[in-house]
Design a protein around this motif. Structure first.
Motif, PDB file in Angstrom:
ATOM      1  N   ASP A  15       2.958  69.909  13.339  1.00 56.41           N
ATOM      2  CA  ASP A  15       3.226  70.848  12.257  1.00 56.41           C
ATOM      3  C   ASP A  15       3.266  70.181  10.891  1.00 56.41           C
ATOM      4  OD1 ASP A  15       3.359  72.894  14.091  1.00 56.41           O
ATOM      5  OD2 ASP A  15       5.555  72.906  14.214  1.00 56.41           O
ATOM      6  N   ASP A  16       3.631  68.897  10.852  1.00 58.01           N
ATOM      7  CA  ASP A  16       3.755  68.232   9.555  1.00 58.01           C
ATOM      8  C   ASP A  16       2.461  67.556   9.111  1.00 58.01           C
ATOM      9  OD1 ASP A  16       3.847  66.304  11.518  1.00 58.01           O
ATOM     10  OD2 ASP A  16       5.484  65.150  10.599  1.00 58.01           O
ATOM     11  N   ILE A  17       1.374  67.740   9.843  1.00 56.75           N
ATOM     12  CA  ILE A  17       0.073  67.169   9.461  1.00 56.75           C
ATOM     13  C   ILE A  17      -0.769  68.250   8.805  1.00 56.75           C
ATOM     14  CG2 ILE A  17      -2.081  66.154  10.291  1.00 56.75           C
ATOM     15  CD1 ILE A  17      -0.486  64.770  12.463  1.00 56.75           C
ATOM     16  N   VAL A  18      -1.281  67.950   7.619  1.00 60.83           N
ATOM     17  CA  VAL A  18      -2.106  68.880   6.846  1.00 60.83           C
ATOM     18  C   VAL A  18      -3.510  68.307   6.733  1.00 60.83           C
ATOM     19  CG1 VAL A  18      -2.438  69.971   4.595  1.00 60.83           C
ATOM     20  CG2 VAL A  18      -0.134  69.739   5.553  1.00 60.83           C
ATOM     21  N   VAL A  19      -4.513  69.140   6.926  1.00 60.47           N
ATOM     22  CA  VAL A  19      -5.910  68.739   6.740  1.00 60.47           C
ATOM     23  C   VAL A  19      -6.434  69.418   5.477  1.00 60.47           C
ATOM     24  CG1 VAL A  19      -8.245  68.754   7.708  1.00 60.47           C
ATOM     25  CG2 VAL A  19      -6.261  68.439   9.216  1.00 60.47           C
ATOM     26  N   ARG A  20      -6.937  68.623   4.571  1.00 60.18           N
ATOM     27  CA  ARG A  20      -7.458  69.155   3.309  1.00 60.18           C
ATOM     28  C   ARG A  20      -8.729  68.413   2.923  1.00 60.18           C
ATOM     29  NH1 ARG A  20      -6.825  65.561  -0.863  1.00 60.18           N
ATOM     30  NH2 ARG A  20      -5.156  63.997  -0.718  1.00 60.18           N
ATOM     31  N   ALA A  21      -9.396  68.893   1.877  1.00 57.51           N
ATOM     32  CA  ALA A  21     -10.622  68.271   1.393  1.00 57.51           C
ATOM     33  C   ALA A  21     -10.304  67.082   0.486  1.00 57.51           C
ATOM     34  CB  ALA A  21     -11.471  69.280   0.635  1.00 57.51           C
ATOM     35  N   PHE A  22     -11.179  66.102   0.503  1.00 54.58           N
ATOM     36  CA  PHE A  22     -11.121  64.936  -0.389  1.00 54.58           C
ATOM     37  C   PHE A  22     -11.191  65.404  -1.842  1.00 54.58           C
ATOM     38  CE2 PHE A  22     -13.251  61.577  -2.803  1.00 54.58           C
ATOM     39  CZ  PHE A  22     -12.647  60.412  -2.352  1.00 54.58           C
ATOM     40  N   GLU A  23     -10.392  64.767  -2.692  1.00 52.57           N
ATOM     41  CA  GLU A  23     -10.402  65.094  -4.119  1.00 52.57           C
ATOM     42  C   GLU A  23     -10.870  63.877  -4.917  1.00 52.57           C
ATOM     43  OE1 GLU A  23      -6.861  66.809  -5.689  1.00 52.57           O
ATOM     44  OE2 GLU A  23      -6.490  68.049  -3.904  1.00 52.57           O
TER      45      GLU A  23
END
Length: 280
Positions: free
Chosen positions: A137-145
């Motif tokens: 639950d504490d892992i977030v997947v997002r796009a590279f910035e």
């Protein structure tokens, strides 16, 4: 008369001619003769460049980075370029089983020291992807910035590929060169984080022919066992599916049995093989 000469950094017309030659070879041999690393270094002074020409027309190119050599040549220029570019200890790549360089390397006494397998997987209704595997639950997947994530990504990449001959040595200059390529898409460069800590990543690529690629998939050593390899792999495949890619390819070292098992479970199968050779 054809000649091969060492040169400084190729100018833009010469770089364009090298890319056209590489495209022609890919059409003939079935695989690009130059890696992304070599292509990104066409304008770099950090590697050595050699150009072969015949009456002003480019017929061959060689790039040497330390002991490692990559070549793109017309069939008639193979020996000319090899004579000028190789020496004892040279490491050189052939890309794909149909590469015109295989027989030339064998004839000159090169020995095969490494295999890099290309695996492929279709993305169609008869080969459906699984749902995204759950992560903590504490892992977030997002796009590279761009402008924010470069340094942390480089650190995790170096740790994840500490024993990889090329990937683990990637520098900020190398990364920026890739980001400047027309295919770069930050939305397809997925990062998995826990708080401010980068745990893993899946960098995807879409080729000019529309096929996708698992460009780099890596997990920080301290984040092993969290299911990030498969979790990021599947999420990246879904991204490529949304981009309309009919097929996804990837490259994996022949001795990386753990990664091969991961990819085979995800539906990938052997397609072609790159080989690294050494002149002793």
């Amino acid at each position: 008369m054809p000649q091969a000469v060492a040169t400084g950094v190729p100018d833009e017309p010469t770089r364009a001619a090298i890319r056209r030659l590489a495209d022609d070879i890919e059409q003939s041999d079935g695989a690009p003769p130059l890696s992304d690393q070599a292509l990104s270094h066409l304008g770099s002074a950090d590697v050595a460049h050699l150009v072969a020409s015949d009456d002003g027309r480019l017929i061959g190119y060689a790039q040497r980075d330390g002991a490692t050599l990559e070549l793109a040549t017309e069939p008639t220029a193979v020996d000319l370029v090899l004579d000028a570019a190789t020496s004892t200890g040279t490491l050189a790549w052939t890309h794909g089983r149909r590469s015109r360089l295989v027989s030339a390397f064998e004839a000159r006494g090169y020995v095969e020291i490494r295999q890099l397998h290309q695996l492929r997987r279709p993305l169609d209704a008869t080969h459906p992807l699984p749902a995204d595997p759950p992560l903590a639950d504490d892992i977030v997947v997002r796009a590279f910035e761009p402008g924010r994530d470069e340094q942390e990504w480089l650190a995790v990449n170096a740790a994840a590929f500490a024993h990889h001959p090329e990937q683990g040595d990637m520098t900020l200059t190398d990364l920026r060169a890739r980001m400047a390529e027309s295919w770069f898409d930050a939305d397809g460069f997925l990062l998995a984080e826990r708080g401010d800590e980068l745990l893993g990543f899946h960098w995807t690529k879409v080729h000019a022919d529309g096929n996708g690629e698992v460009y780099v998939l890596g997990v920080a050593p301290g984040a092993q066992g969290l299911g990030l390899g498969n979790g990021l792999l599947v999420r990246g495949l879904h991204h490529l599916e949304r981009r309309g890619c009919p097929t996804v390819l990837l490259y994996v070292d022949g001795d990386n049995t753990g990664a091969i098992r991961l990819y085979e479970k995800a539906g990938f199968a052997s397609y072609d093989t790159d080989v690294q050779w050494q002149l002793s």
